[in-house]
Design a protein around this motif. Structure first.
Motif, PDB file in Angstrom:
ATOM      1  N   UNK A   1       5.712  50.472  62.497  1.00 35.26           N
ATOM      2  CA  UNK A   1       5.143  50.301  63.836  1.00 35.26           C
ATOM      3  C   UNK A   1       3.837  51.078  63.951  1.00 35.26           C
ATOM      4  N   UNK A   2       2.856  50.470  64.583  1.00 40.45           N
ATOM      5  CA  UNK A   2       1.672  51.242  64.941  1.00 40.45           C
ATOM      6  C   UNK A   2       1.758  51.611  66.414  1.00 40.45           C
ATOM      7  N   UNK A   3       1.055  52.664  66.768  1.00 39.24           N
ATOM      8  CA  UNK A   3       1.113  53.173  68.130  1.00 39.24           C
ATOM      9  C   UNK A   3      -0.177  53.902  68.466  1.00 39.24           C
ATOM     10  N   UNK A   4      -0.409  54.079  69.757  1.00 39.98           N
ATOM     11  CA  UNK A   4      -1.575  54.803  70.243  1.00 39.98           C
ATOM     12  C   UNK A   4      -1.105  56.018  71.024  1.00 39.98           C
ATOM     13  N   UNK A   5      -1.727  57.150  70.731  1.00 40.20           N
ATOM     14  CA  UNK A   5      -1.386  58.383  71.434  1.00 40.20           C
ATOM     15  C   UNK A   5      -1.733  58.249  72.916  1.00 40.20           C
ATOM     16  N   UNK A   6      -0.867  58.793  73.761  1.00 37.74           N
ATOM     17  CA  UNK A   6      -1.081  58.680  75.200  1.00 37.74           C
ATOM     18  C   UNK A   6      -2.266  59.505  75.678  1.00 37.74           C
ATOM     19  N   UNK A   7      -2.644  60.519  74.917  1.00 37.43           N
ATOM     20  CA  UNK A   7      -3.746  61.391  75.316  1.00 37.43           C
ATOM     21  C   UNK A   7      -4.718  61.555  74.164  1.00 37.43           C
ATOM     22  N   UNK A   8      -5.975  61.836  74.535  1.00 35.97           N
ATOM     23  CA  UNK A   8      -6.980  62.075  73.507  1.00 35.97           C
ATOM     24  C   UNK A   8      -6.798  63.471  72.906  1.00 35.97           C
ATOM     25  N   UNK A   9      -6.971  63.545  71.591  1.00 33.92           N
ATOM     26  CA  UNK A   9      -6.978  64.828  70.905  1.00 33.92           C
ATOM     27  C   UNK A   9      -7.858  64.694  69.680  1.00 33.92           C
ATOM     28  N   UNK A  10      -8.530  65.769  69.340  1.00 32.32           N
ATOM     29  CA  UNK A  10      -9.398  65.734  68.165  1.00 32.32           C
ATOM     30  C   UNK A  10      -8.586  65.622  66.876  1.00 32.32           C
ATOM     31  N   UNK A  11      -7.332  66.034  66.966  1.00 31.27           N
ATOM     32  CA  UNK A  11      -6.460  65.976  65.793  1.00 31.27           C
ATOM     33  C   UNK A  11      -5.225  65.151  66.130  1.00 31.27           C
ATOM     34  N   UNK A  12      -4.770  64.305  65.196  1.00 26.91           N
ATOM     35  CA  UNK A  12      -3.665  63.396  65.501  1.00 26.91           C
ATOM     36  C   UNK A  12      -2.326  64.106  65.569  1.00 26.91           C
ATOM     37  N   UNK A  13      -1.477  63.638  66.485  1.00 20.18           N
ATOM     38  CA  UNK A  13      -0.134  64.172  66.599  1.00 20.18           C
ATOM     39  C   UNK A  13       0.835  63.437  65.708  1.00 20.18           C
ATOM     40  N   UNK A  14       2.088  63.932  65.682  1.00 17.19           N
ATOM     41  CA  UNK A  14       3.118  63.357  64.824  1.00 17.19           C
ATOM     42  C   UNK A  14       4.379  62.956  65.586  1.00 17.19           C
ATOM     43  N   UNK A  15       4.478  63.325  66.832  1.00 15.16           N
ATOM     44  CA  UNK A  15       5.700  63.087  67.581  1.00 15.16           C
ATOM     45  C   UNK A  15       5.686  61.707  68.231  1.00 15.16           C
TER      46      UNK A  15
END
Length: 123
Positions: free
Chosen positions: A92-106
């Motif tokens: 599955x691909x997904x988009x983070x709900x918030x902007x961050x300079x570094x990607x999250x993992x959760x």
């Protein structure tokens, strides 16, 4: 809400390669993530990439998988090499709900999800 459409799944022999694509319906400055879920298991993080192309990988795929994005096309890719039977899962691909300079993992931090594409690796 941005819609995501994955493509590129299929059946491959161990040691083979596949490339997944995920196209977003609109521009996003947030991180893209790839996750996978095998039958009977929880969804797990695979890789993620921020707008500025900072990347993160699960230890199980590091050195074999490469995530990239084309911001002009609102598309993220996952190049998967040296595939193993244990890579078999729905991806599955997904988009983070918030902007961050570094990607999250959760997974809980990702608000928009694609429908998933199946990868099956035979031994």
């Amino acid at each position: 809400q941005v819609q995501l459409v994955e493509s590129g799944g299929g059946l491959v022999q161990a040691g083979g390669s596949l490339r997944l694509s995920c196209a977003a319906s609109g521009r996003t400055f947030s991180s893209f993530g790839w996750f996978r879920q095998a039958p009977g298991k929880e969804r797990e993080f695979v890789a993620a990439i921020s707008w500025s192309r900072n990347t993160a990988y699960a230890d199980s795929v590091k050195g074999r998988f490469t995530i990239s994005r084309d911001n002009a096309k609102n598309t993220v890719y996952l190049q998967m090499n040296s595939l193993k039977p244990e890579d078999t899962a729905a991806y599955y691909c997904a988009i983070d709900s918030q902007y961050s300079a570094y990607p999250g993992r959760e997974p809980a931090n990702f608000g928009s999800w694609g429908q998933g594409t199946q990868i099956s690796v035979s031994s």
